[in-house]
Design a protein around this motif. Structure first.
Motif, PDB file in Angstrom:
ATOM      1  N   GLN A 173       1.132  -1.076   0.082  1.00 31.98           N
ATOM      2  CA  GLN A 173       0.318  -0.080   0.027  1.00 31.98           C
ATOM      3  C   GLN A 173       0.967   0.762  -0.158  1.00 31.98           C
ATOM      4  O   GLN A 173       0.922   2.438  -1.082  1.00 31.98           O
ATOM      5  CB  GLN A 173      -1.579   0.177   1.557  1.00 31.98           C
TER       6      GLN A 173
ATOM      7  N   SER B 107       0.602   3.905  -3.305  1.00 32.50           N
ATOM      8  CA  SER B 107       1.064   5.256  -3.106  1.00 32.50           C
ATOM      9  C   SER B 107       1.342   6.595  -3.185  1.00 32.50           C
ATOM     10  O   SER B 107       1.231   7.501  -3.784  1.00 32.50           O
ATOM     11  CB  SER B 107       0.833   5.218  -1.495  1.00 32.50           C
TER      12      SER B 107
ATOM     13  N   GLN C 296       0.881   7.359  -6.999  1.00 35.43           N
ATOM     14  CA  GLN C 296      -0.566   7.228  -8.276  1.00 35.43           C
ATOM     15  C   GLN C 296      -0.356   8.377  -8.686  1.00 35.43           C
ATOM     16  O   GLN C 296      -1.541   8.516  -9.607  1.00 35.43           O
ATOM     17  CB  GLN C 296      -1.434   7.544  -6.723  1.00 35.43           C
TER      18      GLN C 296
ATOM     19  N   LYS D 183      -3.423   8.420 -15.406  1.00 35.93           N
ATOM     20  CA  LYS D 183      -5.440   8.166 -15.495  1.00 35.93           C
ATOM     21  C   LYS D 183      -5.964   8.790 -17.028  1.00 35.93           C
ATOM     22  O   LYS D 183      -7.085   7.776 -16.658  1.00 35.93           O
ATOM     23  CB  LYS D 183      -5.115   9.874 -14.252  1.00 35.93           C
TER      24      LYS D 183
ATOM     25  N   ARG E  18      -4.198   2.102 -10.408  1.00 38.74           N
ATOM     26  CA  ARG E  18      -5.421   2.895  -9.483  1.00 38.74           C
ATOM     27  C   ARG E  18      -5.933   1.890  -8.891  1.00 38.74           C
ATOM     28  O   ARG E  18      -6.588   1.581  -7.804  1.00 38.74           O
ATOM     29  CB  ARG E  18      -6.077   3.134 -10.387  1.00 38.74           C
ATOM     30  N   LYS E  19      -6.067   1.112  -9.653  1.00 41.58           N
ATOM     31  CA  LYS E  19      -6.680  -0.596  -9.399  1.00 41.58           C
ATOM     32  C   LYS E  19      -6.475  -1.179  -7.952  1.00 41.58           C
ATOM     33  O   LYS E  19      -7.114  -1.630  -7.619  1.00 41.58           O
ATOM     34  CB  LYS E  19      -7.577  -1.665 -10.704  1.00 41.58           C
TER      35      LYS E  19
ATOM     36  N   PHE F   9      -4.535  -0.385  -6.047  1.00 44.21           N
ATOM     37  CA  PHE F   9      -4.386   0.584  -4.920  1.00 44.21           C
ATOM     38  C   PHE F   9      -5.415   0.456  -4.032  1.00 44.21           C
ATOM     39  O   PHE F   9      -5.746  -0.084  -3.098  1.00 44.21           O
ATOM     40  CB  PHE F   9      -4.053   1.711  -5.292  1.00 44.21           C
ATOM     41  N   GLU F  10      -6.284   0.234  -5.071  1.00 39.98           N
ATOM     42  CA  GLU F  10      -8.395  -0.062  -3.865  1.00 39.98           C
ATOM     43  C   GLU F  10      -7.881  -1.008  -3.929  1.00 39.98           C
ATOM     44  O   GLU F  10      -8.914  -1.428  -2.283  1.00 39.98           O
ATOM     45  CB  GLU F  10      -9.115   0.654  -5.238  1.00 39.98           C
ATOM     46  N   ILE F  11      -7.833  -2.343  -4.193  1.00 41.69           N
ATOM     47  CA  ILE F  11      -7.688  -4.233  -4.052  1.00 41.69           C
ATOM     48  C   ILE F  11      -6.812  -3.111  -2.326  1.00 41.69           C
ATOM     49  O   ILE F  11      -7.301  -3.862  -1.376  1.00 41.69           O
ATOM     50  CB  ILE F  11      -7.197  -4.676  -4.830  1.00 41.69           C
TER      51      ILE F  11
ATOM     52  N   LYS G 206      -5.996  -1.580  -0.280  1.00 39.31           N
ATOM     53  CA  LYS G 206      -5.971  -1.040   0.991  1.00 39.31           C
ATOM     54  C   LYS G 206      -7.373  -1.247   2.083  1.00 39.31           C
ATOM     55  O   LYS G 206      -7.521  -1.504   2.480  1.00 39.31           O
ATOM     56  CB  LYS G 206      -7.068   0.251  -0.007  1.00 39.31           C
ATOM     57  N   GLU G 207      -8.515  -2.348   0.658  1.00 39.06           N
ATOM     58  CA  GLU G 207      -9.776  -3.002   1.202  1.00 39.06           C
ATOM     59  C   GLU G 207      -9.010  -4.344   1.815  1.00 39.06           C
ATOM     60  O   GLU G 207      -9.657  -4.855   2.336  1.00 39.06           O
ATOM     61  CB  GLU G 207     -10.745  -3.385   0.161  1.00 39.06           C
TER      62      GLU G 207
END
Length: 374
Positions: A11, A15, A18, A23, A72-73, A75-77, A79-80
């Motif tokens: 993570q 970060s 990003q 994008k 981005r994708k 990173f989102e995964i 984080k969760e």
């Protein structure tokens, strides 16, 4: 490719990239980062063509390999996720990410499509304390242009002077200028003037330590390689590369008004607060305020026909004849925020001549602001 990595490690590294991973969908590969997993060392690389970042990744690699992953994708995964991660390439272009009982399968791109890391060629090298570099950036970046048609102003000038063993960093947007010079130990072969894009400098700040070193301790060092078209910063294993702005930077030495005779000395913090209060009533875009100077007294005022007016008097050290000037208050507030001395010195000439601002007791940091017609 097969590896294991902690959530915090992944993570943290994701970060950092990003703002660099593109994008927009102009080139799909630029929205991806390259994960390179090796038994000896692993790293991730992201680029938007203008800048590139390569940082080490601490991971346990069972099987070596490389693949381009949507930045981005993932990173989102990550984080969760709630535990350590396992990465594995399946069917060549797919990445399976597993944590506990959670499994994701992500479509990836080939490492062969990722832009190659630029070759610097015969680069000159200098070393500087990371805390000093951060200070130089913080005290000049606010003056650099952002979307100026004179594209050379949309960055900071790094000017090396071998004979004086100095590094000078300059920012200007044509209305204001900030300059800070520092001594450096590195042996430089020749004088160089290099322009680094504003976005790249802003991103570089994130990798420079914000805490000051303890008295007597050696601070973190930044290794800087100056190439013909690129500049590379290396700190704690992180490599940050930026393409340089081509062109000629304005002759900043000629802008500094050394001959200004009138002098005003004022408390920095109090000055900043007065400007913030009075500029509330000025027109928003220009933030125009008026200075009326006389013996040991400054009256700051602003007016807006649609709203009203404001005025405040402040004590200063000023012994010259009366003088009235107009300024963009935001420009002076920015300077006050960058300075650290208790008092600041303004060297003045006439209502439309450039004004020189300095910290009391510091000749290495200079700021210049053009007055406004008011």
């Amino acid at each position: 490719m097969k590896l294991r990595v902690t959530k915090d490690e992944m993570q943290d590294k994701l970060s950092n990239i990003q703002n660099i991973a593109e994008k927009r969908n102009t080139m799909p590969i630029l929205s991806h980062f390259l994960l390179n997993a090796g038994k000896e060392d692993s790293n991730i690389t992201a680029t938007d063509i203008e800048t590139a970042l390569k940082e080490p990744l601490s991971a346990t690699v069972e099987q070596e390999g490389a693949i381009c992953i949507p930045a981005r994708k993932l990173f989102e995964i990550v984080k969760e996720m709630e535990g350590d991660l396992s990465f594995e390439i399946v069917d060549e272009q797919w990445l399976r990410v597993t944590s506990g009982k959670s499994t994701f399968k992500i479509a990836c791109l080939s490492m062969n499509d990722f832009p190659t890391w630029p070759v610097l060629g015969d680069a000159e090298e200098i070393t500087i304390d990371a805390q000093i570099l951060l200070e130089m950036i913080e005290k000049t970046l606010y003056s650099a242009g952002e979307t100026d048609t004179r594209y050379t102003l949309n960055g900071l000038l790094f000017h090396t002077k071998p004979q004086e063993k100095e590094l000078i960093i300059v920012g200007t947007d044509g209305h204001r200028l900030a300059l800070l010079k520092k001594k450096i130990d590195s042996e430089m072969k020749e004088e160089k003037k290099i322009i680094i894009p504003r976005k790249a400098v802003s991103e570089l700040r994130r990798f420079l330590p914000t805490t000051k070193k303890q008295e007597g301790a050696d601070g973190e060092k930044v290794q800087i390689l100056l190439g013909e078209k690129h500049m590379l910063f290396i700190i704690k294993g992180v490599q940050f590369l930026t393409r340089l702005i081509e062109g000629t930077y304005p002759s900043y030495e000629n802008v500094i008004p050394y001959d200004n005779k009138k002098q005003m000395i004022i408390e920095r913090d109090k000055f900043s607060k007065v400007l913030r209060r009075i500029s509330v009533m000025s027109r928003e875009r220009a933030s125009a305020v008026k200075f009326d100077l006389e013996q040991d007294k400054l009256v700051v005022s602003s007016s807006n026909p649609d709203i009203g007016e404001a005025k405040e008097e402040i004590s200063v050290d000023y012994k010259e004849e009366k003088l009235s000037l107009g300024f963009n208050a935001r420009y002076i507030i920015d300077v006050m925020g960058a300075m650290v001395s208790d008092k600041v010195i303004l060297k003045l000439q006439d209502p439309l001549s450039p004004v020189l601002l300095k910290e009391e007791g510091n000749e290495d940091y200079k700021c210049v602001i053009m007055p406004m017609r008011i």
